[in-house]
Write an enzyme that holds these catalytic residues in place. Structure first.
Site, PDB file in Angstrom:
ATOM      1  CG  ASP A 173      -0.410   4.115  -6.686  1.00 17.84           C
ATOM      2  OD1 ASP A 173       0.536   3.394  -6.312  1.00 17.84           O
ATOM      3  OD2 ASP A 173      -1.027   3.914  -7.755  1.00 17.84           O
ATOM      4  CB  ILE A 174       3.666   3.035  -2.603  1.00 15.89           C
ATOM      5  CG1 ILE A 174       5.043   3.310  -2.002  1.00 15.89           C
ATOM      6  CG2 ILE A 174       3.627   1.680  -3.306  1.00 15.89           C
ATOM      7  CD1 ILE A 174       5.385   2.485  -0.792  1.00 15.89           C
ATOM      8  CG  ASN A 197       5.149 -13.774  -3.190  1.00 17.18           C
ATOM      9  OD1 ASN A 197       6.128 -14.302  -3.714  1.00 17.18           O
ATOM     10  ND2 ASN A 197       4.122 -13.319  -3.897  1.00 17.18           N
ATOM     11  N   GLY A 236      -1.937  -6.907  -4.895  1.00 17.42           N
ATOM     12  CA  GLY A 236      -1.692  -5.760  -4.009  1.00 17.42           C
ATOM     13  C   GLY A 236      -0.592  -4.829  -4.486  1.00 17.42           C
ATOM     14  CG  ASP A 269       4.716  -8.352  -5.310  1.00 16.70           C
ATOM     15  OD1 ASP A 269       5.628  -7.776  -5.936  1.00 16.70           O
ATOM     16  OD2 ASP A 269       4.738  -9.573  -5.034  1.00 16.70           O
ATOM     17  CB  SER A 306       2.292  -7.984   7.031  1.00 13.90           C
ATOM     18  OG  SER A 306       3.281  -8.899   6.625  1.00 13.90           O
ATOM     19  N   GLY A 336      -2.413  -6.310   4.232  1.00 18.08           N
ATOM     20  CA  GLY A 336      -3.384  -6.599   3.177  1.00 18.08           C
ATOM     21  C   GLY A 336      -3.651  -8.090   3.113  1.00 18.08           C
ATOM     22  CE1 TYR A 389       1.357 -13.216   1.945  1.00 19.76           C
ATOM     23  CE2 TYR A 389       3.289 -12.156   2.870  1.00 19.76           C
ATOM     24  CZ  TYR A 389       2.725 -13.006   1.940  1.00 19.76           C
ATOM     25  OH  TYR A 389       3.526 -13.640   1.009  1.00 19.76           O
TER      26      TYR A 389
HETATM   27  N1  AR6 Z   1       0.106   1.905  -3.004  1.00 16.39           N
HETATM   28  C1  AR6 Z   1       0.068   1.878  -1.675  1.00 16.39           C
HETATM   29  N2  AR6 Z   1      -0.540   0.895  -0.977  1.00 16.39           N
HETATM   30  C2  AR6 Z   1      -1.132  -0.100  -1.662  1.00 16.39           C
HETATM   31  C3  AR6 Z   1      -1.132  -0.157  -3.072  1.00 16.39           C
HETATM   32  C4  AR6 Z   1      -0.476   0.907  -3.755  1.00 16.39           C
HETATM   33  N3  AR6 Z   1      -0.411   0.954  -5.075  1.00 16.39           N
HETATM   34  N4  AR6 Z   1      -1.807  -1.286  -3.439  1.00 16.39           N
HETATM   35  C5  AR6 Z   1      -2.221  -1.907  -2.318  1.00 16.39           C
HETATM   36  N5  AR6 Z   1      -1.833  -1.198  -1.233  1.00 16.39           N
HETATM   37  P1  AR6 Z   1      -0.701  -6.252   0.216  1.00 16.39           P
HETATM   38  P2  AR6 Z   1       0.740  -7.933   2.174  1.00 16.39           P
HETATM   39  C6  AR6 Z   1      -2.014  -1.482   0.210  1.00 16.39           C
HETATM   40  O1  AR6 Z   1      -1.759  -7.290   0.088  1.00 16.39           O
HETATM   41  O2  AR6 Z   1      -0.394  -7.911   3.134  1.00 16.39           O
HETATM   42  C7  AR6 Z   1       0.820  -9.846  -2.683  1.00 16.39           C
HETATM   43  O3  AR6 Z   1       0.075 -10.690  -3.500  1.00 16.39           O
HETATM   44  C8  AR6 Z   1      -3.121  -2.405   0.622  1.00 16.39           C
HETATM   45  O4  AR6 Z   1      -4.342  -1.677   0.710  1.00 16.39           O
HETATM   46  O5  AR6 Z   1      -0.187  -5.632  -1.021  1.00 16.39           O
HETATM   47  O6  AR6 Z   1       2.124  -7.761   2.707  1.00 16.39           O
HETATM   48  C9  AR6 Z   1       2.266 -10.287  -2.541  1.00 16.39           C
HETATM   49  O7  AR6 Z   1       2.746 -10.907  -3.707  1.00 16.39           O
HETATM   50  C10 AR6 Z   1      -2.637  -2.859   2.001  1.00 16.39           C
HETATM   51  O8  AR6 Z   1      -2.979  -1.890   3.001  1.00 16.39           O
HETATM   52  O9  AR6 Z   1       0.612  -6.824   1.004  1.00 16.39           O
HETATM   53  C11 AR6 Z   1       2.201 -11.250  -1.395  1.00 16.39           C
HETATM   54  O10 AR6 Z   1       1.827 -12.548  -1.806  1.00 16.39           O
HETATM   55  C12 AR6 Z   1      -1.119  -2.845   1.878  1.00 16.39           C
HETATM   56  O11 AR6 Z   1      -0.853  -2.166   0.648  1.00 16.39           O
HETATM   57  C13 AR6 Z   1       1.124 -10.670  -0.499  1.00 16.39           C
HETATM   58  O12 AR6 Z   1       0.280  -9.906  -1.365  1.00 16.39           O
HETATM   59  C14 AR6 Z   1      -0.464  -4.197   1.864  1.00 16.39           C
HETATM   60  O13 AR6 Z   1      -1.272  -5.140   1.189  1.00 16.39           O
HETATM   61  C15 AR6 Z   1       1.685  -9.725   0.550  1.00 16.39           C
HETATM   62  O14 AR6 Z   1       0.652  -9.311   1.393  1.00 16.39           O
END
Ligand code: AR6
Length: 183
Positions: free
Chosen positions: A18-19, A32, A40, A42, A132, A134, A136
């Site tokens: 978990d980052i 975003n 996610g 964020d 990107s 997740g 995206y």
């Molecule tokens: N630690 C590490 N990785 C994580 C964590 C965490 N705590 N939580 C999720 N992931 P995403 P995106 C992973 O959707 O695709 C948001 O709503 C997750 O499994 O977070 O760039 C923003 O506000 C995936 O592999 O980012 C934007 O609107 C990765 O993080 C949008 O999502 C990225 O998933 C950005 O989408």
């Protein structure tokens, strides 16, 4: 799970986790353009880090980026209650399952500009999530390959960091990342 590589004296760590728990100078947020939070990574960063991060994001919107942070750019805030010192917010492209040269360029910029910002701020360690890959919906293998290209170029041309980490949320994502680094 964790794997360590040394590239030109820079430690590159690929791990599951978990980052928000990483103890590094900066963790990168897959934000975003609004910089106002979301789901996610964020969502996790803002909810665990507390409102200080959002306050600083609001200031950035009021001053340098009134229209939102463009895709591929990066900005920095402190990290509130998180163990890292800073959060670097970047915006990756929205792929919706597709891939193109232009999406690749935008994603490369998101990684590279985050590294350059860390350098400008004299930071020594940084941790990236799977930007990107997740909500995206960019193809995961393409994201991993693009991340690899960006960090290798950065290390080659203007390295300043001691350690770069990739923190993947699942074992499946970890394996995709490892494969791209072994190629
Ligand atoms: N630690 C590490 N990785 C994580 C964590 C965490 N705590 N939580 C999720 N992931 P995403 P995106 C992973 O959707 O695709 C948001 O709503 C997750 O499994 O977070 O760039 C923003 O506000 C995936 O592999 O980012 C934007 O609107 C990765 O993080 C949008 O999502 C990225 O998933 C950005 O989408």
């Amino acid at each position: 799970m964790e794997k360590q590589l040394i590239i030109n004296n820079t430690k590159v760590i690929i791990k599951t986790g978990d980052i928000t728990e990483e103890n590094v100078d900066a963790i990168v947020n897959a934000a975003n353009s609004s910089l106002m939070g979301g789901g996610g990574v964020d969502g996790a960063i803002h909810s665990k880090g507390g409102k200080q991060i959002l306050e600083e994001c609001k200031k950035i919107r009021e001053t340098i980026y009134p229209e939102g942070l463009p895709t591929g750019k990066a900005v920095i805030t402190t990290a509130g209650n998180l163990p890292s010192k800073y959060v670097i917010h970047t915006v990756g492209p929205i792929c919706n399952g597709k891939w193109s040269k232009n999406l690749e360029k935008q994603l490369y910029s998101a990684f590279y500009n985050s590294l350059e910002l860390a350098k400008r701020e004299n930071l020594k360690s940084i941790a990236f999530p799977f930007v990107s890959a997740g909500a995206y919906r960019c193809p995961k293998e393409k994201v991993a390959t693009t991340a690899k290209k960006a960090i290798i170029d950065f290390i080659k041309y203007e390295n300043s960091l001691d350690e770069i980490r990739f923190v993947l949320f699942s074992e499946e994502d970890f394996n995709i990342f490892i494969k791209s680094f072994e190629r």
